[in-house]
Write an enzyme that holds these catalytic residues in place. Structure first.
Site, PDB file in Angstrom:
ATOM      1  N   GLY A   1       0.527   5.253   1.260  1.00 37.28           N
ATOM      2  CA  GLY A   1      -0.280   6.218   1.996  1.00 37.28           C
ATOM      3  C   GLY A   1       0.260   7.620   1.849  1.00 37.28           C
ATOM      4  O   GLY A   1       1.137   7.903   1.024  1.00 37.28           O
ATOM      5  N   GLY A   2      -0.251   8.538   2.669  1.00 35.55           N
ATOM      6  CA  GLY A   2       0.152   9.932   2.587  1.00 35.55           C
ATOM      7  C   GLY A   2       1.567  10.184   3.045  1.00 35.55           C
ATOM      8  O   GLY A   2       2.209  11.128   2.601  1.00 35.55           O
TER       9      GLY A   2
ATOM     10  N   ASP B   1      -3.164   9.569  14.804  1.00 34.95           N
ATOM     11  CA  ASP B   1      -3.753   9.344  13.477  1.00 34.95           C
ATOM     12  C   ASP B   1      -4.579   8.059  13.478  1.00 34.95           C
ATOM     13  O   ASP B   1      -4.398   7.185  12.632  1.00 34.95           O
ATOM     14  CB  ASP B   1      -2.647   9.282  12.424  1.00 34.95           C
ATOM     15  CG  ASP B   1      -3.192   9.469  11.006  1.00 34.95           C
ATOM     16  OD1 ASP B   1      -4.318   9.991  10.872  1.00 34.95           O
ATOM     17  OD2 ASP B   1      -2.503   9.092  10.051  1.00 34.95           O
TER      18      ASP B   1
ATOM     19  N   ALA C   1       0.860  -1.201   0.000  1.00 36.68           N
ATOM     20  CA  ALA C   1       0.000   0.000   0.000  1.00 36.68           C
ATOM     21  C   ALA C   1       0.876   1.222   0.000  1.00 36.68           C
ATOM     22  O   ALA C   1       2.029   1.203   0.441  1.00 36.68           O
ATOM     23  CB  ALA C   1      -0.920   0.001   1.218  1.00 36.68           C
TER      24      ALA C   1
ATOM     25  N   LYS D   1       8.002  -0.383   6.089  1.00 33.80           N
ATOM     26  CA  LYS D   1       7.360   0.916   5.816  1.00 33.80           C
ATOM     27  C   LYS D   1       8.471   1.939   5.611  1.00 33.80           C
ATOM     28  O   LYS D   1       9.281   2.180   6.505  1.00 33.80           O
ATOM     29  CB  LYS D   1       6.456   1.319   6.973  1.00 33.80           C
ATOM     30  CG  LYS D   1       5.746   2.663   6.753  1.00 33.80           C
ATOM     31  CD  LYS D   1       4.910   3.042   7.960  1.00 33.80           C
ATOM     32  CE  LYS D   1       3.674   2.197   8.115  1.00 33.80           C
ATOM     33  NZ  LYS D   1       2.620   2.555   7.157  1.00 33.80           N
TER      34      LYS D   1
END
Length: 660
Positions: free
Chosen positions: A27-28, A146, A25, A47
């Protein structure tokens, strides 16, 4: 034509240990990959922070890495079955990365996309495990900042019951990541809001601060979304959504899904109070309330809702809802929370302990209300508390707020002066280009003008860089795919023009662009790329020095067309002086070859020598380059000449003199 640039990390080896296998994935703030830990032979998740999040300046990058490392160490100390474990951290190509537990499952966002909304028992089961993870972080002094469905992973149940989310294992990821990235921006930008606006707490919007109650608010919004299938607020711009959290109360879930029990409305309302002081103090406190709500929903006397209609009832807007009474003891051992038993035991003992408490309260009420002075004291206390509540409500609801000034379109200096006069502090977001707003003028502000803001608060301005202009990149000599990538990377539209032959560049390579490289353009402009077809099939012969007729014949035999231009020259008439293209160049059939043709030497004027002595006339003509032939008497007088006087003839033309 769309061009996808390959992910250069795929297949690479990070830190001599982690082999990147695939991208999970993006993400931002970061991209997640699956990788193989070649040292321990296990699958992990890696990540890697995006380059746009890692500061470019060396000193700022060092500070970012230090904060990121500190956050990673804090996360790694969280050992909880509902927290995604962190195994390692480091940097690769200057970008920080985390190595984490690989969870085989899907995100809560994927679940909601498939199911839209969940049954109350499923929503509370997921919320219970999610809050258990966040509570562990709060006990360790860490605020998530978050909390959202994208950061909640729902692992497959060992029993294989994919449809029953009650028995799924929930794990929460990205603890502290938002704080690590935000801290890197604090030094130069005064702090940025690093949160998802659909779940952001009001105090993060107005004051930029976060504590455990901030996570409680976001968890309440996630619970609202699980129950209703949507978030409470939407808008055209993120800033509009963020300020709705400040200005409005979250609606009760039952207003969107009729039939939901009141206990769920009360639970969401408690978690999403706009005033942080009115919320549960941390995730552990909210977890206890969720567990109580699950117990209440499991009671036989509680009428709650399923997302299915009761048979024989028409499809109207008031469905009767039923929730499976899932008691804590019925959950599989692997899915129970470590602290759940103790908290629930305390819940079960509460009625017994409450008997003595109720007796003491009854005695105190009798004592106070039986005495006139006691009744007066109670009345006075009620009045004082009412006044305090009213003043406090006015202050927190209205009194401490004012209207944000209008700063958009002002120059930076004027905006700073106006904000200073009004007592506001300014912060600056990344500037951006704009075709209409001049450079260094205010392009946008948060909060927007006339909206509510705490007195003396901070207004974030976005300045204009003016119209964006940049030179067309030089892509001549590159293959089309690379040239297209270079042009699209600077936001230019790419089109293919008519290919042409080129003697120097192979087929498929760019030979020219329109506009030319270096021309100033704006984003979205079209650049036409001309590709080479390689060398042309016909080779141009050498024609210089040949006669025009000979040159025409040679070109015609090759299928080329002669285009002639004439010029004065001392070369003989019709001799080829030059050609374009030069000999050896490649041309296709029917192409033109430009020839420069000699008109011959320029004509000269023959002077008059009639009536001059023959010897004198001969000397005059020879001095001007004319050969002389004398007839009859060389010592006589010239009686005629040929060519005649003032005739224009080529240089070197012989003049005949008749002398008598």
């Amino acid at each position: 034509m769309d061009t996808q640039v390959a992910d250069t990390l795929l297949g690479s080896l990070i830190d001599g240990r982690y082999r990147i296998r695939g991208r999970v994935a993006r993400g931002g703030m970061a991209t997640v990959y699956t990788a193989t830990d070649e040292r321990l032979e296990r699958t992990v998740a890696v990540k890697i922070i995006h380059p746009t999040q890692a500061p470019e300046a060396r000193a700022r990058l060092a500070g970012f890495l230090e904060r990121f490392t500190d956050e990673a160490k804090t996360i790694a100390r969280l050992t909880h079955p509902n927290v995604v474990a962190v195994y390692d951290q480091g940097t690769h190509a200057g970008l920080p990365y985390l190595v984490m537990e690989y969870v085989r499952g899907r995100t809560l966002r994927d679940v909601l996309a498939e199911r839209r909304r969940l049954n109350p028992d499923e929503a509370l089961a997921i919320a219970e495990q999610m809050l258990a993870a966040i509570a562990a972080a709060h006990r360790a002094g860490l605020v998530h900042r978050d909390v959202k469905p994208e950061n909640v992973l729902v692992a497959e149940a060992p029993t294989g019951g994919a449809a029953n989310l009650v028995d799924s294992v929930v794990k929460v990821a990205d603890f502290g990541l938002a704080r690590a990235v935000e801290a890197s921006a604090d030094d130069e930008q005064g702090g940025q809001l690093m949160a998802t606006v659909a779940y952001v707490a009001p105090e993060l919007v107005t004051e930029g601060r976060a504590d455990p109650r901030t996570d409680v608010y976001s968890a309440g919004i996630v619970l609202f979304e699980m129950l209703t299938g949507r978030v409470p607020y939407d808008g055209d711009r993120p800033v509009d959504v963020a300020w709705q959290h400040v200005d409005r109360d979250v609606p009760a879930p039952s207003t969107l899904v009729p039939g939901l029990p009141k206990v769920l409305d009360d639970l969401v309302a408690r978690a999403t109070r706009r005033d942080p002081g009115a919320r549960p103090t941390d995730a552990g406190a909210l977890l206890a309330e969720v567990q109580v709500a699950r117990d209440d929903l499991g009671s036989p006397n509680t009428h709650t809702a399923v997302l299915r209609r009761v048979p024989d009832e028409p499809p109207v807007s008031q469905p009767t809802m039923v929730v499976a009474a899932v008691r804590p003891a019925e959950r599989p051992a692997w899915a129970r929370l470590p602290s759940g038993g103790g908290q629930r035991a305390g819940r079960r003992r509460a009625p017994e302990e409450g008997v003595g408490a109720r007796s003491r309260l009854t005695a105190l009420r009798t004592l106070l209300m039986g005495d006139p002075r006691g009744r007066m004291a109670v009345a006075a206390a009620v009045v004082v508390l009412g006044l305090v509540a009213a003043v406090g409500g006015w202050w927190f609801g209205v009194g401490r707020y004012t209207a944000a000034p209008q700063l958009v379109t002002l120059s930076k200096a004027d905006a700073e002066a106006q904000a200073a006069r009004a007592g506001f502090t300014l912060a600056y977001a990344d500037p951006r280009y704009d075709e209409k707003v001049p450079k260094d003028a205010v392009l946008a502000q948060v909060p927007v003008s006339a909206s509510r803001i705490v007195k003396g608060g901070t207004i974030t301005l976005t300045l204009s860089l003016g119209p964006e202009r940049f030179p067309v990149p030089d892509v001549v000599g590159k293959e089309f795919e690379l040239a297209e990538a270079d042009l699209t990377n600077v936001k230019l539209e790419v089109a293919k023009g008519t290919a042409r032959y080129d003697d120097n560049l192979p087929a498929g390579v760019v030979v020219d662009t329109n506009p030319k490289p270096g021309t100033e353009v704006k984003p979205g402009d079209k650049v036409t790329v001309i590709l080479s077809k390689g060398r042309a099939p016909i080779t141009v012969p050498n024609l210089v020095g040949k006669n025009l007729a000979e040159a025409r014949t040679a070109l015609a035999q090759l299928g080329l067309v002669a285009v002639e231009t004439y010029k004065d020259s001392d070369k003989p008439k019709d001799e080829i002086l030059g050609q374009s293209p030069a000999d050896g160049a490649g041309l296709e059939k029917g192409a033109e070859v430009k020839l420069e043709v000699s008109k011959g030497p320029p004509l000269v004027v023959v002077p008059r020598v009639v009536d001059l002595p023959c010897l004198q006339a001969k000397q005059l003509l020879e001095s001007q380059g004319f050969p002389v032939a004398v007839q009859f008497n060389p010592n006589g007088t010239v009686r005629f000449q040929n060519p005649g006087e003032n005739s224009q003839v080529p240089p070197g033309t012989q003049v005949t003199l008749g002398c008598l």
